[in-house]
Scaffold this motif. Structure first.
Motif, PDB file in Angstrom:
ATOM      1  N   ARG A   1      49.300  77.634  -6.275  1.00  0.00           N
ATOM      2  CA  ARG A   1      49.749  78.919  -7.032  1.00  0.00           C
ATOM      3  C   ARG A   1      49.788  78.562  -8.596  1.00  0.00           C
ATOM      4  N   ASP A   2      50.576  77.544  -8.862  1.00  0.00           N
ATOM      5  CA  ASP A   2      50.697  76.630 -10.169  1.00  0.00           C
ATOM      6  C   ASP A   2      49.539  76.572 -11.162  1.00  0.00           C
ATOM      7  N   GLY A   3      48.390  76.511 -10.394  1.00  0.00           N
ATOM      8  CA  GLY A   3      47.310  76.150 -11.285  1.00  0.00           C
ATOM      9  C   GLY A   3      46.585  75.032 -11.106  1.00  0.00           C
ATOM     10  N   ALA A   4      47.646  74.147 -10.455  1.00  0.00           N
ATOM     11  CA  ALA A   4      47.139  72.572  -9.949  1.00  0.00           C
ATOM     12  C   ALA A   4      46.065  72.630  -8.882  1.00  0.00           C
ATOM     13  N   TRP A   5      45.347  71.404  -8.933  1.00  0.00           N
ATOM     14  CA  TRP A   5      44.261  71.303  -7.707  1.00  0.00           C
ATOM     15  C   TRP A   5      45.091  69.965  -7.124  1.00  0.00           C
ATOM     16  N   VAL A   6      45.081  70.014  -5.809  1.00  0.00           N
ATOM     17  CA  VAL A   6      45.694  69.136  -5.174  1.00  0.00           C
ATOM     18  C   VAL A   6      44.621  68.403  -3.884  1.00  0.00           C
ATOM     19  N   CYS A   7      44.079  66.985  -3.849  1.00  0.00           N
ATOM     20  CA  CYS A   7      43.396  66.597  -2.977  1.00  0.00           C
ATOM     21  C   CYS A   7      43.840  66.827  -1.548  1.00  0.00           C
ATOM     22  N   THR A   8      43.069  67.203  -0.715  1.00  0.00           N
ATOM     23  CA  THR A   8      43.434  67.062   0.633  1.00  0.00           C
ATOM     24  C   THR A   8      42.779  66.286   1.608  1.00  0.00           C
ATOM     25  N   ARG A   9      41.934  65.539   1.291  1.00  0.00           N
ATOM     26  CA  ARG A   9      41.235  64.419   1.993  1.00  0.00           C
ATOM     27  C   ARG A   9      40.546  63.572   1.111  1.00  0.00           C
ATOM     28  N   PRO A  10      40.286  62.272   1.146  1.00  0.00           N
ATOM     29  CA  PRO A  10      39.749  61.302   0.355  1.00  0.00           C
ATOM     30  C   PRO A  10      38.356  61.680  -0.038  1.00  0.00           C
ATOM     31  N   VAL A  11      38.198  61.442  -1.282  1.00  0.00           N
ATOM     32  CA  VAL A  11      36.983  61.706  -1.829  1.00  0.00           C
ATOM     33  C   VAL A  11      36.430  60.684  -3.101  1.00  0.00           C
ATOM     34  N   THR A  12      35.167  60.341  -3.115  1.00  0.00           N
ATOM     35  CA  THR A  12      35.108  59.505  -4.526  1.00  0.00           C
ATOM     36  C   THR A  12      34.169  60.594  -5.358  1.00  0.00           C
ATOM     37  N   LEU A  13      35.000  60.790  -6.573  1.00  0.00           N
ATOM     38  CA  LEU A  13      34.192  61.476  -7.594  1.00  0.00           C
ATOM     39  C   LEU A  13      33.250  60.618  -8.650  1.00  0.00           C
ATOM     40  N   THR A  14      31.880  60.724  -8.628  1.00  0.00           N
ATOM     41  CA  THR A  14      31.248  59.987  -9.485  1.00  0.00           C
ATOM     42  C   THR A  14      30.799  60.704 -10.625  1.00  0.00           C
ATOM     43  N   THR A  15      30.915  60.370 -11.861  1.00  0.00           N
ATOM     44  CA  THR A  15      30.520  60.840 -13.086  1.00  0.00           C
ATOM     45  C   THR A  15      29.718  60.075 -13.928  1.00  0.00           C
ATOM     46  N   ALA A  16      29.289  60.532 -15.160  1.00  0.00           N
ATOM     47  CA  ALA A  16      28.530  59.604 -15.956  1.00  0.00           C
ATOM     48  C   ALA A  16      29.082  58.514 -16.522  1.00  0.00           C
ATOM     49  N   ARG A  17      30.718  58.469 -16.357  1.00  0.00           N
ATOM     50  CA  ARG A  17      31.330  57.488 -16.714  1.00  0.00           C
ATOM     51  C   ARG A  17      31.955  56.466 -15.728  1.00  0.00           C
ATOM     52  N   ALA A  18      32.155  57.186 -14.910  1.00  0.00           N
ATOM     53  CA  ALA A  18      33.057  56.014 -13.605  1.00  0.00           C
ATOM     54  C   ALA A  18      32.822  56.833 -12.397  1.00  0.00           C
ATOM     55  N   SER A  19      33.119  55.963 -11.239  1.00  0.00           N
ATOM     56  CA  SER A  19      33.474  56.440  -9.999  1.00  0.00           C
ATOM     57  C   SER A  19      34.825  56.101  -9.700  1.00  0.00           C
ATOM     58  N   VAL A  20      35.480  57.246  -9.239  1.00  0.00           N
ATOM     59  CA  VAL A  20      36.776  57.291  -9.168  1.00  0.00           C
ATOM     60  C   VAL A  20      37.186  57.870  -7.738  1.00  0.00           C
ATOM     61  N   ALA A  21      37.938  56.950  -6.958  1.00  0.00           N
ATOM     62  CA  ALA A  21      38.312  57.131  -5.621  1.00  0.00           C
ATOM     63  C   ALA A  21      39.750  58.107  -5.700  1.00  0.00           C
ATOM     64  N   ILE A  22      39.779  59.346  -4.974  1.00  0.00           N
ATOM     65  CA  ILE A  22      40.699  60.023  -5.075  1.00  0.00           C
ATOM     66  C   ILE A  22      41.289  60.334  -3.637  1.00  0.00           C
ATOM     67  N   ARG A  23      42.787  60.043  -3.559  1.00  0.00           N
ATOM     68  CA  ARG A  23      43.337  59.951  -2.556  1.00  0.00           C
ATOM     69  C   ARG A  23      44.085  61.486  -1.899  1.00  0.00           C
ATOM     70  N   PRO A  24      44.529  61.762  -0.862  1.00  0.00           N
ATOM     71  CA  PRO A  24      45.080  62.835  -0.400  1.00  0.00           C
ATOM     72  C   PRO A  24      46.439  62.818  -1.189  1.00  0.00           C
ATOM     73  N   GLY A  25      46.756  64.104  -1.797  1.00  0.00           N
ATOM     74  CA  GLY A  25      47.854  64.284  -2.317  1.00  0.00           C
ATOM     75  C   GLY A  25      47.908  64.142  -3.998  1.00  0.00           C
ATOM     76  N   MET A  26      47.175  63.556  -4.390  1.00  0.00           N
ATOM     77  CA  MET A  26      46.756  63.307  -5.888  1.00  0.00           C
ATOM     78  C   MET A  26      46.596  64.676  -6.144  1.00  0.00           C
TER      79      MET A  26
END
Length: 65
Positions: A14-39
């Protein structure tokens, strides 16, 4: 993974933030970033060179999240 499938790994708060709920790897043109639940991602915060909150918001608008 299709671009909009990343929405399945995040919850929009509700405050506008997005919170990770399960592990995912975000791959962009610049990097591959592991995102953990709770981030938490707020507007203006860059991850792998992109504003992740803004990106998720745009996808949510397009794909009904």
């Amino acid at each position: 993974m299709d671009g909009h499938e990343i929405l399945n790994y995040f919850e929009h708060r509700r405050d506008g933030a997005w919170v990770c709920t399960r592990p995912v790897t975000l791959t962009t043109a610049r990097a591959s970033v592991a995102i953990r639940p709770g981030m938490r991602f707020d507007y203006g915060e860059k991850v792998g060179g992109i504003d992740l909150a803004e990106y998720l918001e745009r996808l949510g608008s397009q794909f009904g999240s």
